[in-house]
Design a protein around this motif. Structure first.
Motif, PDB file in Angstrom:
ATOM      1  N   CYS A 179       0.866  -1.184   0.000  1.00  0.00           N
ATOM      2  CA  CYS A 179       0.000   0.000   0.000  1.00  0.00           C
ATOM      3  C   CYS A 179       0.901   1.232   0.000  1.00  0.00           C
ATOM      4  O   CYS A 179       1.789   1.351   0.846  1.00  0.00           O
ATOM      5  CB  CYS A 179      -0.884  -0.028   1.253  1.00  0.00           C
ATOM      6  N   ILE A 185       0.306   4.098   0.834  1.00  0.00           N
ATOM      7  CA  ILE A 185       0.085   5.025   1.951  1.00  0.00           C
ATOM      8  C   ILE A 185       0.747   4.513   3.227  1.00  0.00           C
ATOM      9  O   ILE A 185       1.492   5.233   3.883  1.00  0.00           O
ATOM     10  CB  ILE A 185      -1.423   5.262   2.187  1.00  0.00           C
ATOM     11  N   CYS A 186       0.487   3.244   3.591  1.00  0.00           N
ATOM     12  CA  CYS A 186       0.977   2.766   4.898  1.00  0.00           C
ATOM     13  C   CYS A 186       2.103   1.746   4.783  1.00  0.00           C
ATOM     14  O   CYS A 186       2.755   1.438   5.781  1.00  0.00           O
ATOM     15  CB  CYS A 186      -0.169   2.190   5.715  1.00  0.00           C
ATOM     16  N   CYS A 209      -4.542  -0.171   0.665  1.00  0.00           N
ATOM     17  CA  CYS A 209      -5.170  -1.211   1.479  1.00  0.00           C
ATOM     18  C   CYS A 209      -6.527  -0.684   1.953  1.00  0.00           C
ATOM     19  O   CYS A 209      -6.778   0.522   1.950  1.00  0.00           O
ATOM     20  CB  CYS A 209      -4.283  -1.625   2.648  1.00  0.00           C
ATOM     21  N   CYS A 218      -6.585   2.018   4.746  1.00  0.00           N
ATOM     22  CA  CYS A 218      -6.278   3.392   4.316  1.00  0.00           C
ATOM     23  C   CYS A 218      -7.447   3.976   3.524  1.00  0.00           C
ATOM     24  O   CYS A 218      -7.749   5.166   3.630  1.00  0.00           O
ATOM     25  CB  CYS A 218      -5.007   3.420   3.480  1.00  0.00           C
TER      26      CYS A 218
HETATM   27 ZN   LIG Z   1      -2.580   1.194   3.686  1.00  0.00          ZN
END
Ligand SMILES: [Zn+2]
Length: 236
Positions: A16, A18-19, A33, A36
């Motif tokens: 992912c 973002i994370c 994911c 997120c």
């Molecule tokens: Zn994520």
């Protein structure tokens, strides 16, 4: 092809963006994911509109300038913008730009062209891309209007707004920051002016003023995320 792609995704799961955990969903072709994804929720429609400047001043040439901001700059959203700017995850601009474009479409915003707030040459060479321009590109695609990317040019290297805590000094820091590129004409055009983050509104206000002075009939300032109570945001 799709089967091959899916098989490859199973054998070599993407993370992912973002994370960093294993991606279990794609949004606008960007691996994310589900956790997120649940944080990408815009503010209610009636909370997206405000005056551009958080602290209006006398003799403002465009006191009714409006700012459209559909996401709150905090938590996961602030993290995404940070990853784009300082983690080199420019692919995430596809998510922000497309979401912003969809919000604008839902709120019946129509303009003739998108213009991004430019970066200084120094910061552009540090980062390698202008996140406002990339977000603007996806917004333009969603709205079906062109992105005019170098209509505005930085005329001086301003201090990072994040380093200046006082509102009046932030306004002064941006004064004269942008020049109009005479290769273009925006005569009579309505412009959607885009930045990634808005806090006091000084940067967008300064850029909008230059467009209005050069013949634009209307400028709508727009940022993906904003937070009036946060001043120490690096908007570039
Ligand atoms: Zn994520």
């Amino acid at each position: 092809m799709r089967i091959i792609k899916e098989a490859l995704d199973i054998m070599f799961p993407k993370e992912c963006l973002i994370c960093g955990k294993i991606s279990d969903i794609r949004l606008f072709d960007v691996p994310l994911c589900k956790k997120c994804l649940t944080d990408l929720v815009p503010v209610p429609e009636d909370k997206r509109w405000q005056f551009c400047l958080s602290e209006p001043y006398e003799n403002d040439t465009c006191p009714t300038l409006t700012l459209y901001v559909p996401f709150k700059y905090e938590g996961r959203i602030a993290g995404i913008i940070h990853r784009i700017k300082f983690g080199q995850k420019s692919e995430l601009t596809a998510v922000l730009g497309t979401l912003l474009g969809k919000c604008l479409n839902n709120d019946n915003v129509s303009c003739d062209a998108v213009i991004p707030v430019p970066l200084s040459a120094e910061r552009l060479s540090e980062r390698g891309f202008n996140q406002a321009e990339l977000i603007g590109l996806y917004v333009g695609k969603e709205l079906g209007i062109p992105l005019l990317k170098d209509v505005l040019v930085r005329s001086k290297n301003t201090k990072r707004q994040a380093e200046i805590k006082d509102n009046l000094r932030r306004a002064a820091n941006m004064s004269g920051a942008f020049k109009f590129n005479d290769d273009y004409s925006v005569d009579g055009m309505s412009i959607l002016l885009i930045d990634d983050v808005a806090t006091t509104g000084n940067t967008l206000h300064e850029a909008a003023e230059v467009l209005l002075l050069n013949g634009a009939s209307k400028v709508l300032c727009c940022a993906f995320a904003g937070n009036r109570s946060v001043k120490n945001v690096e908007s570039y």
